[in-house]
Design a protein around this motif. Sequence first.
Motif, PDB file in Angstrom:
ATOM      1  N   ALA A  46       0.999  -1.781  -0.415  1.00 20.64           N
ATOM      2  CA  ALA A  46      -0.181  -0.013   0.192  1.00 20.64           C
ATOM      3  C   ALA A  46       0.960   1.703   0.013  1.00 20.64           C
ATOM      4  CB  ALA A  46      -0.788   0.397   1.096  1.00 20.64           C
ATOM      5  N   GLY A  47       1.799   0.859   0.541  1.00 17.82           N
ATOM      6  CA  GLY A  47       3.203   2.095   0.566  1.00 17.82           C
ATOM      7  C   GLY A  47       4.062   2.045  -0.567  1.00 17.82           C
ATOM      8  N   LYS A  48       4.822   3.302  -0.824  1.00 19.56           N
ATOM      9  CA  LYS A  48       5.785   2.572  -2.095  1.00 19.56           C
ATOM     10  C   LYS A  48       7.061   2.620  -1.886  1.00 19.56           C
ATOM     11  CE  LYS A  48       2.594   6.921  -3.616  1.00 19.56           C
ATOM     12  NZ  LYS A  48       3.147   7.888  -4.477  1.00 19.56           N
ATOM     13  N   PRO A  49       7.803   1.685  -2.845  1.00 17.99           N
ATOM     14  CA  PRO A  49       8.650   1.310  -2.222  1.00 17.99           C
ATOM     15  C   PRO A  49       9.963   2.091  -2.489  1.00 17.99           C
ATOM     16  CG  PRO A  49       7.306  -0.913  -3.807  1.00 17.99           C
ATOM     17  CD  PRO A  49       6.725   0.424  -3.573  1.00 17.99           C
ATOM     18  N   GLN A  50      11.343   2.312  -1.725  1.00 13.94           N
ATOM     19  CA  GLN A  50      12.342   2.723  -1.958  1.00 13.94           C
ATOM     20  C   GLN A  50      13.323   2.234  -3.009  1.00 13.94           C
ATOM     21  OE1 GLN A  50      12.987   6.440   1.160  1.00 13.94           O
ATOM     22  NE2 GLN A  50      15.082   5.830   0.362  1.00 13.94           N
ATOM     23  N   LEU A  51      14.120   3.090  -3.722  1.00 18.71           N
ATOM     24  CA  LEU A  51      15.127   2.180  -4.303  1.00 18.71           C
ATOM     25  C   LEU A  51      16.111   2.785  -3.979  1.00 18.71           C
ATOM     26  CD1 LEU A  51      16.064   0.039  -5.913  1.00 18.71           C
ATOM     27  CD2 LEU A  51      16.406   1.226  -8.081  1.00 18.71           C
ATOM     28  N   SER A  52      16.790   2.963  -3.172  1.00 17.93           N
ATOM     29  CA  SER A  52      18.513   3.249  -3.028  1.00 17.93           C
ATOM     30  C   SER A  52      19.837   3.112  -3.737  1.00 17.93           C
ATOM     31  CB  SER A  52      18.861   3.655  -2.086  1.00 17.93           C
ATOM     32  OG  SER A  52      18.795   2.597  -1.046  1.00 17.93           O
ATOM     33  N   ILE A  53      20.783   3.412  -4.066  1.00 20.16           N
ATOM     34  CA  ILE A  53      21.863   2.390  -4.863  1.00 20.16           C
ATOM     35  C   ILE A  53      23.130   2.888  -3.564  1.00 20.16           C
ATOM     36  CG2 ILE A  53      23.496   1.997  -7.029  1.00 20.16           C
ATOM     37  CD1 ILE A  53      20.865   3.250  -8.540  1.00 20.16           C
ATOM     38  N   ASN A  54      23.751   2.230  -3.309  1.00 21.03           N
ATOM     39  CA  ASN A  54      25.153   2.253  -2.131  1.00 21.03           C
ATOM     40  C   ASN A  54      26.009   1.712  -3.065  1.00 21.03           C
ATOM     41  OD1 ASN A  54      24.296   2.971   0.499  1.00 21.03           O
ATOM     42  ND2 ASN A  54      23.666   1.017   0.593  1.00 21.03           N
ATOM     43  N   VAL A  55      27.253   2.956  -3.219  1.00 26.14           N
ATOM     44  CA  VAL A  55      28.288   2.639  -4.329  1.00 26.14           C
ATOM     45  C   VAL A  55      29.199   2.079  -2.984  1.00 26.14           C
ATOM     46  CG1 VAL A  55      29.981   3.832  -5.933  1.00 26.14           C
ATOM     47  CG2 VAL A  55      28.320   5.137  -5.361  1.00 26.14           C
ATOM     48  N   ARG A  56      30.054   0.750  -3.500  1.00 26.12           N
ATOM     49  CA  ARG A  56      30.934   0.427  -2.220  1.00 26.12           C
ATOM     50  C   ARG A  56      31.883   1.020  -3.015  1.00 26.12           C
ATOM     51  NH1 ARG A  56      30.440  -5.659  -3.460  1.00 26.12           N
ATOM     52  NH2 ARG A  56      29.977  -5.654  -5.339  1.00 26.12           N
ATOM     53  N   ASP A  57      33.104   0.736  -1.755  1.00 32.38           N
ATOM     54  CA  ASP A  57      34.600   0.901  -1.941  1.00 32.38           C
ATOM     55  C   ASP A  57      34.853   0.059  -2.698  1.00 32.38           C
ATOM     56  OD1 ASP A  57      34.317   3.351  -0.234  1.00 32.38           O
ATOM     57  OD2 ASP A  57      35.104   1.922   1.540  1.00 32.38           O
ATOM     58  N   ALA A 102      18.041  -7.007  -1.867  1.00 28.16           N
ATOM     59  CA  ALA A 102      18.555  -6.697  -2.645  1.00 28.16           C
ATOM     60  C   ALA A 102      17.952  -6.646  -3.974  1.00 28.16           C
ATOM     61  CB  ALA A 102      20.096  -7.958  -3.163  1.00 28.16           C
ATOM     62  N   ALA A 103      18.347  -5.445  -4.866  1.00 29.87           N
ATOM     63  CA  ALA A 103      17.990  -5.568  -6.580  1.00 29.87           C
ATOM     64  C   ALA A 103      18.931  -5.249  -7.104  1.00 29.87           C
ATOM     65  CB  ALA A 103      17.462  -3.878  -6.684  1.00 29.87           C
ATOM     66  N   LYS A 104      19.557  -7.100  -7.053  1.00 35.22           N
ATOM     67  CA  LYS A 104      20.446  -6.995  -8.225  1.00 35.22           C
ATOM     68  C   LYS A 104      20.203  -8.475  -9.381  1.00 35.22           C
ATOM     69  CE  LYS A 104      22.676  -9.762  -4.794  1.00 35.22           C
ATOM     70  NZ  LYS A 104      24.407  -9.594  -3.964  1.00 35.22           N
ATOM     71  N   PRO A 105      20.287  -8.790 -10.237  1.00 36.29           N
ATOM     72  CA  PRO A 105      19.979 -10.033 -10.906  1.00 36.29           C
ATOM     73  C   PRO A 105      20.521 -11.001 -10.297  1.00 36.29           C
ATOM     74  CG  PRO A 105      21.536  -8.248 -12.207  1.00 36.29           C
ATOM     75  CD  PRO A 105      21.345  -7.906 -11.213  1.00 36.29           C
ATOM     76  N   THR A 106      19.886 -12.431 -10.046  1.00 36.22           N
ATOM     77  CA  THR A 106      20.010 -13.377  -9.891  1.00 36.22           C
ATOM     78  C   THR A 106      18.532 -14.387  -9.884  1.00 36.22           C
ATOM     79  OG1 THR A 106      20.360 -14.620  -7.855  1.00 36.22           O
ATOM     80  CG2 THR A 106      18.997 -12.954  -7.871  1.00 36.22           C
ATOM     81  N   SER A 107      19.493 -15.536 -10.179  1.00 36.85           N
ATOM     82  CA  SER A 107      17.560 -16.934 -10.270  1.00 36.85           C
ATOM     83  C   SER A 107      17.234 -17.280  -8.974  1.00 36.85           C
ATOM     84  CB  SER A 107      18.477 -17.780 -11.431  1.00 36.85           C
ATOM     85  OG  SER A 107      19.641 -17.998 -10.648  1.00 36.85           O
ATOM     86  N   ASP A 108      18.426 -17.129  -7.922  1.00 37.13           N
ATOM     87  CA  ASP A 108      17.351 -17.209  -6.352  1.00 37.13           C
ATOM     88  C   ASP A 108      16.583 -16.515  -5.621  1.00 37.13           C
ATOM     89  OD1 ASP A 108      16.827 -18.780  -4.510  1.00 37.13           O
ATOM     90  OD2 ASP A 108      19.038 -18.595  -4.552  1.00 37.13           O
ATOM     91  N   LEU A 162      28.355  -0.902  -7.500  1.00 35.53           N
ATOM     92  CA  LEU A 162      27.063  -1.095  -7.217  1.00 35.53           C
ATOM     93  C   LEU A 162      26.627  -1.688  -6.309  1.00 35.53           C
ATOM     94  CD1 LEU A 162      25.877   1.266 -10.518  1.00 35.53           C
ATOM     95  CD2 LEU A 162      26.897   2.678  -8.658  1.00 35.53           C
ATOM     96  N   ASP A 163      25.369  -1.305  -5.022  1.00 35.80           N
ATOM     97  CA  ASP A 163      25.084  -2.319  -4.157  1.00 35.80           C
ATOM     98  C   ASP A 163      23.406  -1.561  -4.179  1.00 35.80           C
ATOM     99  OD1 ASP A 163      24.132  -4.098  -2.054  1.00 35.80           O
ATOM    100  OD2 ASP A 163      24.470  -2.926  -0.730  1.00 35.80           O
ATOM    101  N   PRO A 164      22.414  -1.797  -5.456  1.00 31.06           N
ATOM    102  CA  PRO A 164      20.900  -1.546  -4.941  1.00 31.06           C
ATOM    103  C   PRO A 164      20.638  -2.208  -4.345  1.00 31.06           C
ATOM    104  CG  PRO A 164      21.789  -2.985  -7.195  1.00 31.06           C
ATOM    105  CD  PRO A 164      22.420  -2.870  -6.716  1.00 31.06           C
ATOM    106  N   THR A 165      19.197  -1.183  -3.731  1.00 34.54           N
ATOM    107  CA  THR A 165      18.461  -2.447  -2.320  1.00 34.54           C
ATOM    108  C   THR A 165      17.051  -1.290  -1.913  1.00 34.54           C
ATOM    109  OG1 THR A 165      20.893  -2.127  -0.440  1.00 34.54           O
ATOM    110  CG2 THR A 165      18.320  -2.148   0.036  1.00 34.54           C
ATOM    111  N   LEU A 166      16.475  -2.469  -2.168  1.00 37.19           N
ATOM    112  CA  LEU A 166      14.797  -1.981  -2.047  1.00 37.19           C
ATOM    113  C   LEU A 166      14.127  -2.280  -0.809  1.00 37.19           C
ATOM    114  CD1 LEU A 166      12.072  -1.527  -4.410  1.00 37.19           C
ATOM    115  CD2 LEU A 166      12.261  -4.190  -4.106  1.00 37.19           C
TER     116      LEU A 166
END
Length: 220
Positions: free
Chosen positions: A39-50, A83-89, A59-63
């Motif tokens: 009902a609320g809105k998801p928020q997508l943030s992207i961290n840049v790792r060292d 985690a919002a990253k490509p995976t089949s699992d 990039l470490d995108p997190t929802l």
Amino acid sequence: HNFLESKIANPSFSQKLPTTVNMKTSTIALLTIIGTAAAGKPQLSINVRDGSFDDLEGLDPTLTWSDSTAAGDFNIEYGIEAAAKPTSDLASLPKKIWGKLSTDVSGWGVSARADFDGVEFSKADIEIDATNDEADIDIHIEASASEGFSVNKVEATKSLDSDGATITINPRYDLDTEEADIVVAYSKDDTSVEITASQDAQSVTFSQQIDDDNRVSPTL
């Protein structure tokens, strides 16, 4: 860490994600599941790792998403960090799932929150809080639950008003280390003093507000 943040205004796929973030079917499926249920809105943030990376692995995108509802006298809150990253699992995507239950009991506001590491529901970190506004008392308990229930830390906070000043007494006890201390704080106008004392160490912090932007806080 550098930090970039993007909020999804509407959890639908009519709004395009940046072309630099290439999401595979599994990630889109997760967004669809959460977006449909929310009902609320998801928020997508992207961290840049060292470190140095040749592609988007840096990039470490997190929802994150949370919502709340009511059931009788209880308020229920819940959420997920994934985690919002490509995976089949899909089961590997959730980083944290949490739920919180709140109610009032005889003048006390009581809440209990459980945090689960991913989809590992056999153990949880528990936080229990009880607040009595009339008596100005707060109680905070940290515990863990796996094969049994174990209390890790307990603390209480009592506030007193005296001659225009606020005095706060905060005893704390760590059951894991068997260490106890107490924090006593005094605050009036622009001046505050905080004393922390345990069996092995003591410290005093004086704080003086100089102006709107500057405060001096030496610790002895």
